[in-house]
Design an enzyme around this catalytic site. Structure first.
Site, PDB file in Angstrom:
ATOM      1  N   SER A  11       0.837  -1.188   0.000  1.00  0.00           N
ATOM      2  CA  SER A  11       0.000   0.000   0.000  1.00  0.00           C
ATOM      3  C   SER A  11       0.884   1.255   0.000  1.00  0.00           C
ATOM      4  O   SER A  11       1.840   1.332  -0.772  1.00  0.00           O
ATOM      5  CB  SER A  11      -0.942  -0.059   1.210  1.00  0.00           C
ATOM      6  OG  SER A  11      -1.997   0.837   1.071  1.00  0.00           O
TER       7      SER A  11
ATOM      8  N   ASP B  66      -8.466  -5.670  -5.863  1.00  0.00           N
ATOM      9  CA  ASP B  66      -8.131  -4.549  -4.987  1.00  0.00           C
ATOM     10  C   ASP B  66      -8.493  -3.234  -5.668  1.00  0.00           C
ATOM     11  O   ASP B  66      -7.979  -2.931  -6.742  1.00  0.00           O
ATOM     12  CB  ASP B  66      -6.625  -4.601  -4.709  1.00  0.00           C
ATOM     13  CG  ASP B  66      -6.138  -3.432  -3.874  1.00  0.00           C
ATOM     14  OD1 ASP B  66      -6.982  -2.726  -3.283  1.00  0.00           O
ATOM     15  OD2 ASP B  66      -4.903  -3.238  -3.807  1.00  0.00           O
TER      16      ASP B  66
ATOM     17  N   HIS C  81      -6.052  -6.448  -1.468  1.00  0.00           N
ATOM     18  CA  HIS C  81      -4.984  -5.482  -1.184  1.00  0.00           C
ATOM     19  C   HIS C  81      -3.747  -6.173  -0.600  1.00  0.00           C
ATOM     20  O   HIS C  81      -3.802  -6.740   0.476  1.00  0.00           O
ATOM     21  CB  HIS C  81      -5.542  -4.433  -0.221  1.00  0.00           C
ATOM     22  CG  HIS C  81      -4.797  -3.129  -0.233  1.00  0.00           C
ATOM     23  ND1 HIS C  81      -4.365  -2.503  -1.390  1.00  0.00           N
ATOM     24  CD2 HIS C  81      -4.422  -2.295   0.789  1.00  0.00           C
ATOM     25  CE1 HIS C  81      -3.759  -1.361  -1.083  1.00  0.00           C
ATOM     26  NE2 HIS C  81      -3.786  -1.221   0.224  1.00  0.00           N
TER      27      HIS C  81
END
Lengths: 470, 470
Positions: A158, A412, A437
């Site tokens: 991320s 995601d 994710h």
């Protein structure tokens, strides 16, 4: 909306990093002194950032023993350590030292201690930037290496993945490569359409069980508004959804609807094939679970809203132990870490989000930089710089980049802002059709889909190759 | 000592940039607003940097018309424009727009106007760093491109060459390549022996005419001290060398000897095969000219010192119009630009210099970071960061770098801190055995040695290749 790259931690009862997994990954917690401001000579203040350290896997007789360095992102670093099992597993395999570095202004790495986010001291936020964090990491690695030419690989998921990619771009002499998992480095103005996040999320809900799921959600906004038009309806809503705070007015309702939108995004991100506690305690394939409650297309608002209440509990009360649902960010969600990310969106991490009700399950919302800027200034006395990141890290122009793995799961919503095409053969793009994710960064699990198992094998081979070359 | 990368401009009468060449290279002088601090969100102040602009060579119908961007260094940008003829000649050939950008804190690009170097406001110096300057250039190019994908090549000599190399390293999405002429990016602590500059200079003086030259210089230090031991000798020294200020004490003498050392370094740098006005009005092959006066090995101090006086005039009064020699930096050499560089050596440009009388023509001098740091703090309230540059730009570890030409003349004392071996085949190292300080960057001249003509041809071909690829 969608301000939290790792998802909003919206339940007070959920404490990140305190899952059972913590027992598994062990480390010493250390501190390292860094300059408050790496880039000017205005003051010589320093403060400590935390890092987690484990050299139990390393071959201490190897003078080229690798270091796996997780470039910490927006939260307590222990949380990321516990949710990035792949780093530990690969360290075991390749005999690496493991370091997880905490990002300044998060966790316990506060430059001004408990006064860091004191709103009467907006100058405290001046050094809360990507560049300062990367310099912290560069200095920490230089210290850990202690003059030795140890190969260092950066890891991150991320925003942490964005940092690891940027770290390799700007400090290739310090890290030989980076695994940037689910790193939306293109989620910036002018680089990616602002509606992509919500479009992908919609697709996930369309396909998780059946298409009635997204259709019901799409219809629900109006149903909520109709119901909340009078006081009895407002009360009914509060009761049905077990809200901690009653819905008293239009602002409350709007906050509740924003909360729902965040839940949908978070669930898509954490749509893992097994139980997880990443953003909340969740069942396997939580979007499918949620959509199971919405499998019938409801014509009556009443039915629809009752089903929504059941559906939502998949996210808000999977453990069955929650007393009520806290939809008010202004009250509960405003933990220090969430606040940190909100601040970053107001300086450099300016990520436009918008949606159109005609082709998504969301309400129509525009993105407006001017309004956003005013809001940021009002909240933090910060003026966002929406083009800072593109200027420094190149946007789509990544031709000169090398030794980065960009992995993205197609489940995601953040994958829309990811690097999905390799600019050259020294950059590796790995697509996980069945991945949410940064699923690949997580500990391996018998329920992992084959594409994730495969991705981890490829990642391991590429990283081993970098180390061998070094 | 040797603090000035482009050589100290030590004669008041010499005004850089006002040579006959100025007529030749024409440009508009423009200004561009840049943030005072690119890296923190502490203040939103901006100021203007200057840049020179000429699009007369460009093919305006070409949507991929290149930009040649000189990354200005420590001085008035017009001076560099007039002393970098190769940029103009190549722009003519490859039909490029020419831009010379002035470095913040130099020339007329002063962040706080005439108050910039006000010693009672040391905070004014906070933003005087390499990183801030590179960001200025990145923003200026982004503005000039105006959304078009125009290929930009960076050029620079000396510190400007260091900047152009670092610019390509950090902003490869903005510049497709860089010609870094005589760029001593390794002249930093721990990367290059501190005595190398003076060793190379000594070799230049040993070989320019005959070895008596450096031998005489080596003997001269003691002769000066003996002579200046009494008042009559001090006066004699002042008269012989036409000094503007008398030598009254040991401090004056030391300042004079330091001045001589700088002259030797400057002459080696500007040891061009034709008349030049780069650091002072000079004859062709000025070191050889100076050494002609020192061709006989003098046994008597008196003879030696008289010959030294004649020799020195090659540098101090080649035009025959100077009234006196101003050896006092503290008084005359302290122009704004010289001051600027002195400040940079006190923040990031920490370049150690030392010498040993046993193997150079210089006095023995050690390098001591502690003393240096104290001096810097006393002068500017700045604490030098000697490892900043290596941390950010990688020192010797340049494996991930691409599209940079490092050219170095072996007559140039700065070549010792240059990149003389290519780390990979995307970095080009060009050695000019007969070249002084960035001779290749200068306008072509019938007296150019073949190695320089050849180097320029190679540079032109490489740069044309980058542009064609873009």
């Amino acid at each position: 909306m969608f301000a939290f790259l790792c998802g909003a931690l919206i339940l007070l009862a959920f404490e990140p990093g305190l899952s059972a997994a913590e027992v598994k990954f062990k480390y010493a917690i250390k501190e390292f002194s860094v300059p408050l401001d790496h880039f000017s000579f205005l003051n010589n203040t320093s403060f400590n950032i935390r890092y987690l350290y484990n050299d139990s896997y390393a071959d201490k007789s190897n003078v080229k023993s690798p270091i796996f360095f997780y470039t910490g992102n927006e939260g307590d670093i222990e949380w990321f350590a516990q949710n990035s099992g792949f780093v530990w597993e690969l360290a075991d395999k390749l005999r690496a030292v493991v370091v997880f570095a905490e990002h300044r202004y998060y966790g316990k790495s506060m430059p001004f201690g408990s006064d860091t986010f004191n709103s009467s001291k907006p100058e405290h936020l001046a050094y809360f930037t990507v560049e300062q964090a990367l310099e912290d990491y560069a200095m920490l690695i230089t210290y850990l290496r202690d003059g030795r030419q140890l190969p260092v690989v950066a890891f991150g998921g991320s925003y942490g993945g964005m940092l690891s990619a940027w770290f390799r771009m700007k400090y290739p002499h310090i890290v030989i490569g980076a695994l940037a998992a689910s790193a939306p480095i293109l989620q910036f103005p002018g680089l990616t359409p602002c509606e992509i996040f919500n479009r992908i999320t919609t697709t996930v809900y369309e396909t998780a069980y059946n298409a009635n799921c997204s259709a019901n959600i799409g219809k629900s906004w109006k149903a909520f508004e109709t119901l909340a038009a009078n006081d009895a309806g407002k009360k009914q809503l509060g009761d049905l959804f077990h809200l901690c705070d009653p819905i008293k007015n239009a602002d409350d309702l709007n906050e509740f609807l924003d909360f729902l939108e965040d839940v949908y995004g978070n669930l898509a991100m954490a749509n893992y094939p097994y139980n997880s506690t990443f953003l909340a305690p969740l069942p396997p394939n939580p979007v499918r679970q949620l959509c199971f409650y919405l499998k019938d297309l409801h014509q009556k608002d009443d039915d629809l809203i009752k089903s929504m209440a059941s559906a939502l509990a998949v996210y808000t009360n999977y453990t069955g132990t929650e007393k009520c649902v806290d939809y008010k960010y202004s009250k509960s969600g405003d933990t220090l870490d969430n606040k940190g990310w909100d601040i970053q969106t107001c300086n450099q991490m300016v990520m436009p989000f918008c949606s159109n009700s005609s082709d998504t399950m969301y309400r129509t919302k525009d993105w407006n930089l001017k309004d956003f800027t005013e809001k940021c200034y009002k909240k933090y006395q910060l003026t966002p710089k929406p083009y800072d990141i593109e200027l420094r890290y190149g946007g789509n122009n990544l031709e000169a980049v090398s030794n980065i793995i960009f992995s993205n799961g197609l489940l995601d919503p953040w994958s829309g802002g990811g690097v999905l095409q390799a600019p050259n053969n020294q950059v590796h793009v790995i697509i996980l059709p069945e991945g949410a994710h940064h699923l690949d960064l997580r500990q391996s699990n018998p329920l992992d889909p084959p594409s994730v198992v495969d991705a981890r094998q490829r990642e391991a081979a590429i990283i081993a190759g970098w180390i061998n070359e070094a």
